[in-house]
Enzyme design. Structure first.
Site, mmCIF file in Angstrom:
data_model
loop_
_atom_site.group_PDB
_atom_site.id
_atom_site.type_symbol
_atom_site.label_atom_id
_atom_site.label_comp_id
_atom_site.label_asym_id
_atom_site.label_seq_id
_atom_site.Cartn_x
_atom_site.Cartn_y
_atom_site.Cartn_z
ATOM 1 N N ASP A 105 7.804 -12.573 14.404
ATOM 2 C CA ASP A 105 7.613 -12.131 13.016
ATOM 3 C C ASP A 105 8.205 -10.575 13.102
ATOM 4 O OD1 ASP A 105 5.744 -10.427 14.442
ATOM 5 O OD2 ASP A 105 4.164 -11.948 14.058
ATOM 6 N N ASP A 125 7.379 -6.821 11.397
ATOM 7 C CA ASP A 125 6.502 -5.948 11.207
ATOM 8 C C ASP A 125 7.246 -4.618 10.569
ATOM 9 O OD1 ASP A 125 4.275 -7.621 11.961
ATOM 10 O OD2 ASP A 125 4.392 -6.649 14.109
ATOM 11 N N ASP A 131 0.528 0.535 21.729
ATOM 12 C CA ASP A 131 -0.157 0.349 22.970
ATOM 13 C C ASP A 131 1.095 0.495 23.962
ATOM 14 O OD1 ASP A 131 1.349 -1.887 21.821
ATOM 15 O OD2 ASP A 131 -0.017 -3.387 22.295
#
Ligand code: ATP
Ligand code: MG
Length: 423
Positions: free
Chosen positions: A54, A56, A132
């Site tokens: 996907d 983002d 992260d």
């Protein structure tokens, strides 16, 4: 802090590989005067020449401002507000730059260092540092098609290494789910873990017990349905954190003759193959696989106390699920078919009369049959039963009748005849 900026001519991310919908969103934000970047797995995977799952988008427009720009936009999210821009079945997720809040901020409510809310808007730089891993914090700027790297992600990408942004101990305590994310990316990308990150599994793995069971369900699903479930499982076991997700299964795996491990590996291999072949996989089957060895063992114990196989499975299924739900919530819509698949294991060996035909018509037959094959692969002596069901499904009505008579001894003379061996 100055980021490294890689101009268009010096990197491999091409607009031709970005979904047209993501590009539409990026261009419209830009046209309205906002900053707009592609970020996260999309950029990472394009640089690795993988097909992104996907795309983002990160922007300095607030969620409300994003909503005003797109008719097909919905605001979602409790933990943080995100804009989802819908294009038919495709969704482009648009997130406003956020900052990592510090302990003690009035908005940054924490318990034991765990972040409860992180919806504080911030700058591009702050947005990069709250992410992260360094390879997940690369930005593709729609303004000039350059890449922006604040955290050394490009070097780590070249070295195929996952490195936590900031102090790994602090970042893991903020959100222990990052341990699972690390293993998901390691399994999927074949990256190594930076040694400081590696140490966190032993130091803070137990914190996974504090993660809300509903969130763990989502993460565990991603971990095992990435197409690299076997590798993810091996890593979970290697870093000794499988026990915080599936304590009953992990306990049995320590104690039994290897059945649990063989069964789970056979099941995950099956799931990985199906994903590679673009076949559907369902969460109930996956969780069914991960818990079956425990259900089976407890049912065996109950059977020793004179319960029927079906009763024993029923009781142990209920107990195992109840205990598992304390750690990972399995939604009812998956819990029910999962139990049916387990119970079908008792029904598959009772084929007489109309039973076999009725089973074949059951919506759970396929899963039950696949399960039977996995049990055989894991070492249960089920060759005859597996072959019988394989043949029975393909047989025409006449052959089915013969097969049924062969397993109903004493019904007719013909029934005593041995059925033909499969060639
Ligand atoms: P995938 O290919 O599986 O979608 P992804 O890296 O895009 O991988 P997402 O879960 O879609 O992962 O998250 C998008 C981005 O948001 C990540 O790349 C990361 O930068 C950031 N992110 C997501 N979850 C966290 C988290 N728990 N802590 C910090 N940053 C996170
Ligand atoms: Mg993603």
């Amino acid at each position: 802090m100055q980021p490294e900026i890689i101009p268009r001519a010096e990197h491999s991310v091409s607009r031709a590989d970005i979904s047209e919908y993501a590009l539409k969103v990026l261009y419209r934000l830009k046209k309205a005067g906002y900053a707009a970047y592609l970020v996260g797995g999309g950029v990472r995977d394009l640089l690795l020449r993988h097909r992104p799952k996907d795309f983002d988008v990160a922007t300095d427009a607030t969620p409300d401002e994003v909503k005003k720009l797109f008719r097909n936009c919905r605001l979602i999210g409790r933990r943080f507000r995100l804009a989802h821009v819908h294009f038919g079945r495709d969704i482009i997720e648009v997130a406003t730059f956020r900052a990592q809040h510090r302990d003690g901020d009035e908005d940054g409510v924490m318990t034991d260092g765990m972040i409860l809310r992180d919806n504080v808007f911030g700058s591009l730089e702050e947005d990069a540092f709250r992410r992260d891993f360094t390879v997940n914090a690369l930005y593709y700027n729609i303004e000039d098609f350059s890449l922006v790297d604040y955290t050394g992600g490009l070097t780590d990408l070249e070295q195929r290494r996952l490195r936590m942004i900031g102090d790994p101990g602090v970042r893991i305590q903020e959100d222990p789910v990052r341990l699972l994310r690390a293993l998901r990316f390691a399994a999927k990308l074949g990256f190594s873990l930076d040694s400081q990150l590696e140490q966190q599994f032993a130091l803070h793995g137990e914190r996974l017990l504090d993660v809300p069971p509903a969130r763990l369900f989502e993460e565990v699903l991603k971990l095992f349905m990435s197409g690299y479930g076997i590798r993810a499982f091996e890593l979970l076991v290697h870093y000794n954190i499988f026990r915080y997700l599936f304590p009953q299964t992990a306990g049995l795996m320590q104690a039994d003759d290897g059945y649990t491990r063989r069964f789970i590996e056979a099941g995950l291999l099956n799931t990985d193959r199906r994903i590679q072949d673009d076949k559907p996989v369902t969460p109930f089957f996956l969780f069914g696989v991960l818990l079956w060895p425990v259900v089976r063992q407890q049912a065996q114990r109950l059977q020793e106390q004179d319960e029927s196989e079906l009763q024993a499975l029923q009781q142990s299924a209920g107990e195992v699920v109840q205990e598992q739900n304390r750690h990972i919530t399995i939604p009812k819509r998956f819990g029910l078919p999962m139990k049916e698949t387990w119970l079908m294991q008792a029904r598959l060996s009772r084929r007489q009369g109309k039973r076999a035909v009725r089973l074949l018509e059951s919506p759970r037959f396929r899963a039950g049959y696949d399960f039977l094959l996995l049990r055989h692969q894991a070492g249960e002596p089920l060759q005859e039963l597996c072959d019988w069901w394989t043949q029975f499904q393909e047989a025409d009505e006449k052959n089915q009748r013969e097969m049924l008579q062969a397993v109903s001894p004493g019904k007719s003379k013909r029934g005593r005849r041995r059925r033909k061996k499969r060639t």
